[in-house]
Scaffold this motif. Structure first.
Motif, PDB file in Angstrom:
ATOM      1  N   MET A   1       0.826  -1.204   0.000  1.00 62.90           N
ATOM      2  CA  MET A   1       0.000   0.000   0.000  1.00 62.90           C
ATOM      3  C   MET A   1       0.866   1.262   0.000  1.00 62.90           C
ATOM      4  N   ALA A   2       1.917   1.246   0.825  1.00 59.93           N
ATOM      5  CA  ALA A   2       2.803   2.414   0.895  1.00 59.93           C
ATOM      6  C   ALA A   2       3.477   2.658  -0.450  1.00 59.93           C
ATOM      7  N   ASN A   3       3.854   1.574  -1.145  1.00 53.92           N
ATOM      8  CA  ASN A   3       4.496   1.720  -2.449  1.00 53.92           C
ATOM      9  C   ASN A   3       3.538   2.326  -3.465  1.00 53.92           C
ATOM     10  N   MET A   4       2.264   1.925  -3.409  1.00 56.31           N
ATOM     11  CA  MET A   4       1.278   2.488  -4.325  1.00 56.31           C
ATOM     12  C   MET A   4       1.085   3.967  -4.060  1.00 56.31           C
ATOM     13  N   ARG A   5       1.044   4.340  -2.794  1.00 56.03           N
ATOM     14  CA  ARG A   5       0.902   5.762  -2.455  1.00 56.03           C
ATOM     15  C   ARG A   5       2.116   6.555  -2.926  1.00 56.03           C
ATOM     16  N   ARG A   6       3.273   5.948  -2.855  1.00 56.47           N
ATOM     17  CA  ARG A   6       4.504   6.584  -3.340  1.00 56.47           C
ATOM     18  C   ARG A   6       4.422   6.821  -4.844  1.00 56.47           C
ATOM     19  N   ILE A   7       3.915   5.820  -5.589  1.00 61.14           N
ATOM     20  CA  ILE A   7       3.751   5.957  -7.037  1.00 61.14           C
ATOM     21  C   ILE A   7       2.757   7.063  -7.363  1.00 61.14           C
ATOM     22  N   ILE A   8       1.647   7.092  -6.640  1.00 61.26           N
ATOM     23  CA  ILE A   8       0.634   8.129  -6.866  1.00 61.26           C
ATOM     24  C   ILE A   8       1.230   9.509  -6.627  1.00 61.26           C
ATOM     25  N   ASP A   9       1.999   9.640  -5.558  1.00 59.92           N
ATOM     26  CA  ASP A   9       2.617  10.929  -5.239  1.00 59.92           C
ATOM     27  C   ASP A   9       3.594  11.361  -6.327  1.00 59.92           C
ATOM     28  N   LEU A  10       4.420  10.438  -6.795  1.00 60.26           N
ATOM     29  CA  LEU A  10       5.399  10.774  -7.828  1.00 60.26           C
ATOM     30  C   LEU A  10       4.729  11.167  -9.144  1.00 60.26           C
ATOM     31  N   LEU A  11       3.708  10.403  -9.542  1.00 56.00           N
ATOM     32  CA  LEU A  11       3.012  10.712 -10.790  1.00 56.00           C
ATOM     33  C   LEU A  11       2.246  12.021 -10.681  1.00 56.00           C
ATOM     34  N   SER A  12       1.683  12.278  -9.514  1.00 57.91           N
ATOM     35  CA  SER A  12       0.927  13.515  -9.318  1.00 57.91           C
ATOM     36  C   SER A  12       1.838  14.730  -9.401  1.00 57.91           C
ATOM     37  N   ARG A  13       3.007  14.649  -8.783  1.00 58.77           N
ATOM     38  CA  ARG A  13       3.919  15.790  -8.787  1.00 58.77           C
ATOM     39  C   ARG A  13       4.593  15.988 -10.136  1.00 58.77           C
ATOM     40  N   SER A  14       4.787  14.896 -10.880  1.00 58.40           N
ATOM     41  CA  SER A  14       5.453  15.003 -12.180  1.00 58.40           C
ATOM     42  C   SER A  14       4.519  15.529 -13.263  1.00 58.40           C
ATOM     43  N   GLN A  15       3.214  15.368 -13.049  1.00 60.55           N
ATOM     44  CA  GLN A  15       2.195  15.812 -14.000  1.00 60.55           C
ATOM     45  C   GLN A  15       2.422  15.212 -15.400  1.00 60.55           C
ATOM     46  N   LEU A  16       2.871  13.971 -15.422  1.00 58.11           N
ATOM     47  CA  LEU A  16       3.061  13.278 -16.693  1.00 58.11           C
ATOM     48  C   LEU A  16       1.736  12.682 -17.157  1.00 58.11           C
ATOM     49  N   ASP A  17       1.450  12.823 -18.431  1.00 59.27           N
ATOM     50  CA  ASP A  17       0.221  12.255 -18.992  1.00 59.27           C
ATOM     51  C   ASP A  17       0.544  10.874 -19.554  1.00 59.27           C
TER      52      ASP A  17
END
Length: 218
Positions: A1-17
């Protein structure tokens, strides 16, 4: 779960489509509505699940049926599909026959699939498979198969299996009989009836739009 939240945070901050997909089991999806919605916001468009069969208990059990104490397999599958639909995530599913299930079990499975498609439009695609005894060394179930011939010779059965991902009349699972043409055709008929149902959300849920980036997260 923590790893998924980490991925969400990274993708959200990078704003990659970057639209992406994955594969989960029914019980990995259940209880994770907020996580699914957050993943959809950062690009998760599609998940593939193994629906497999209608009643795991009827075939001697299934390893992925870990939440059996929380409800029936089909009820839990329906709940998982509802969560995905609410999150705006499209979903495909695999079906597996030749496990020892009855024809009545198959009819009930497709009845539920038809109801799911009317309810949420999911699953958008279905993969058909007829269980085959794989040639694992020392693990052939005592069948003695030599695997020196094609699994299904040319003829009506091969034509019926045309749309299956996995199927054979020569190498059924240990302890199971080879499929009969009539039952394969019955499965195909029920499959065609299920996929012909107009999804509840026609404009959004179309297989050709997978990974198109056209679905806004709910």
């Amino acid at each position: 779960m923590a790893n998924m939240r980490r991925i969400i945070d990274l993708l959200s901050r990078s704003q990659l489509d970057i639209p992406f997909g994955g594969q989960l089991t029914v019980d990995q999806i259940l209880g994770r509505g907020p996580l699914l919605r957050d993943l959809a916001q950062v690009g998760l468009k599609y998940l593939f699940i193994g629906i497999e069969t209608g009643d795991p208990a009827a075939i001697g059990g299934m390893n992925k049926d870990v939440g059996r104490r929380q409800g029936s397999w089909l009820d839990r599958t329906e709940s998982a599909l509802d969560l995905l639909a609410d999150a705006g995530i499209e979903c495909g599913g695999a079906l597996l026959f030749g496990l020892g299930e009855s024809r009545a079990d198959r009819r009930e499975l497709f009845r539920r699939i038809r109801s799911w498609r009317r309810r949420s439009g999911l699953p958008v695609v279905l993969s058909l498979n007829w269980a085959v005894q794989h040639p694992l060394r020392g693990m052939d179930g005592g069948t003695g198969y030599t695997y020196t011939e094609w699994g299904t010779p040319p003829g009506p059965m091969l034509e019926a299996f045309n749309g299956f991902g996995e199927a054979s009349i020569l190498y059924p699972l240990a302890g199971q009989k080879a499929p009969e043409l009539s039952e394969v055709r019955e499965v195909l008929s029920m499959y065609q009836e299920a996929i012909a149902i107009e999804p509840a959300r026609t404009e959004d849920l179309q297989p050709e739009r997978l990974f198109s980036g056209s679905w806004a997260a709910a």
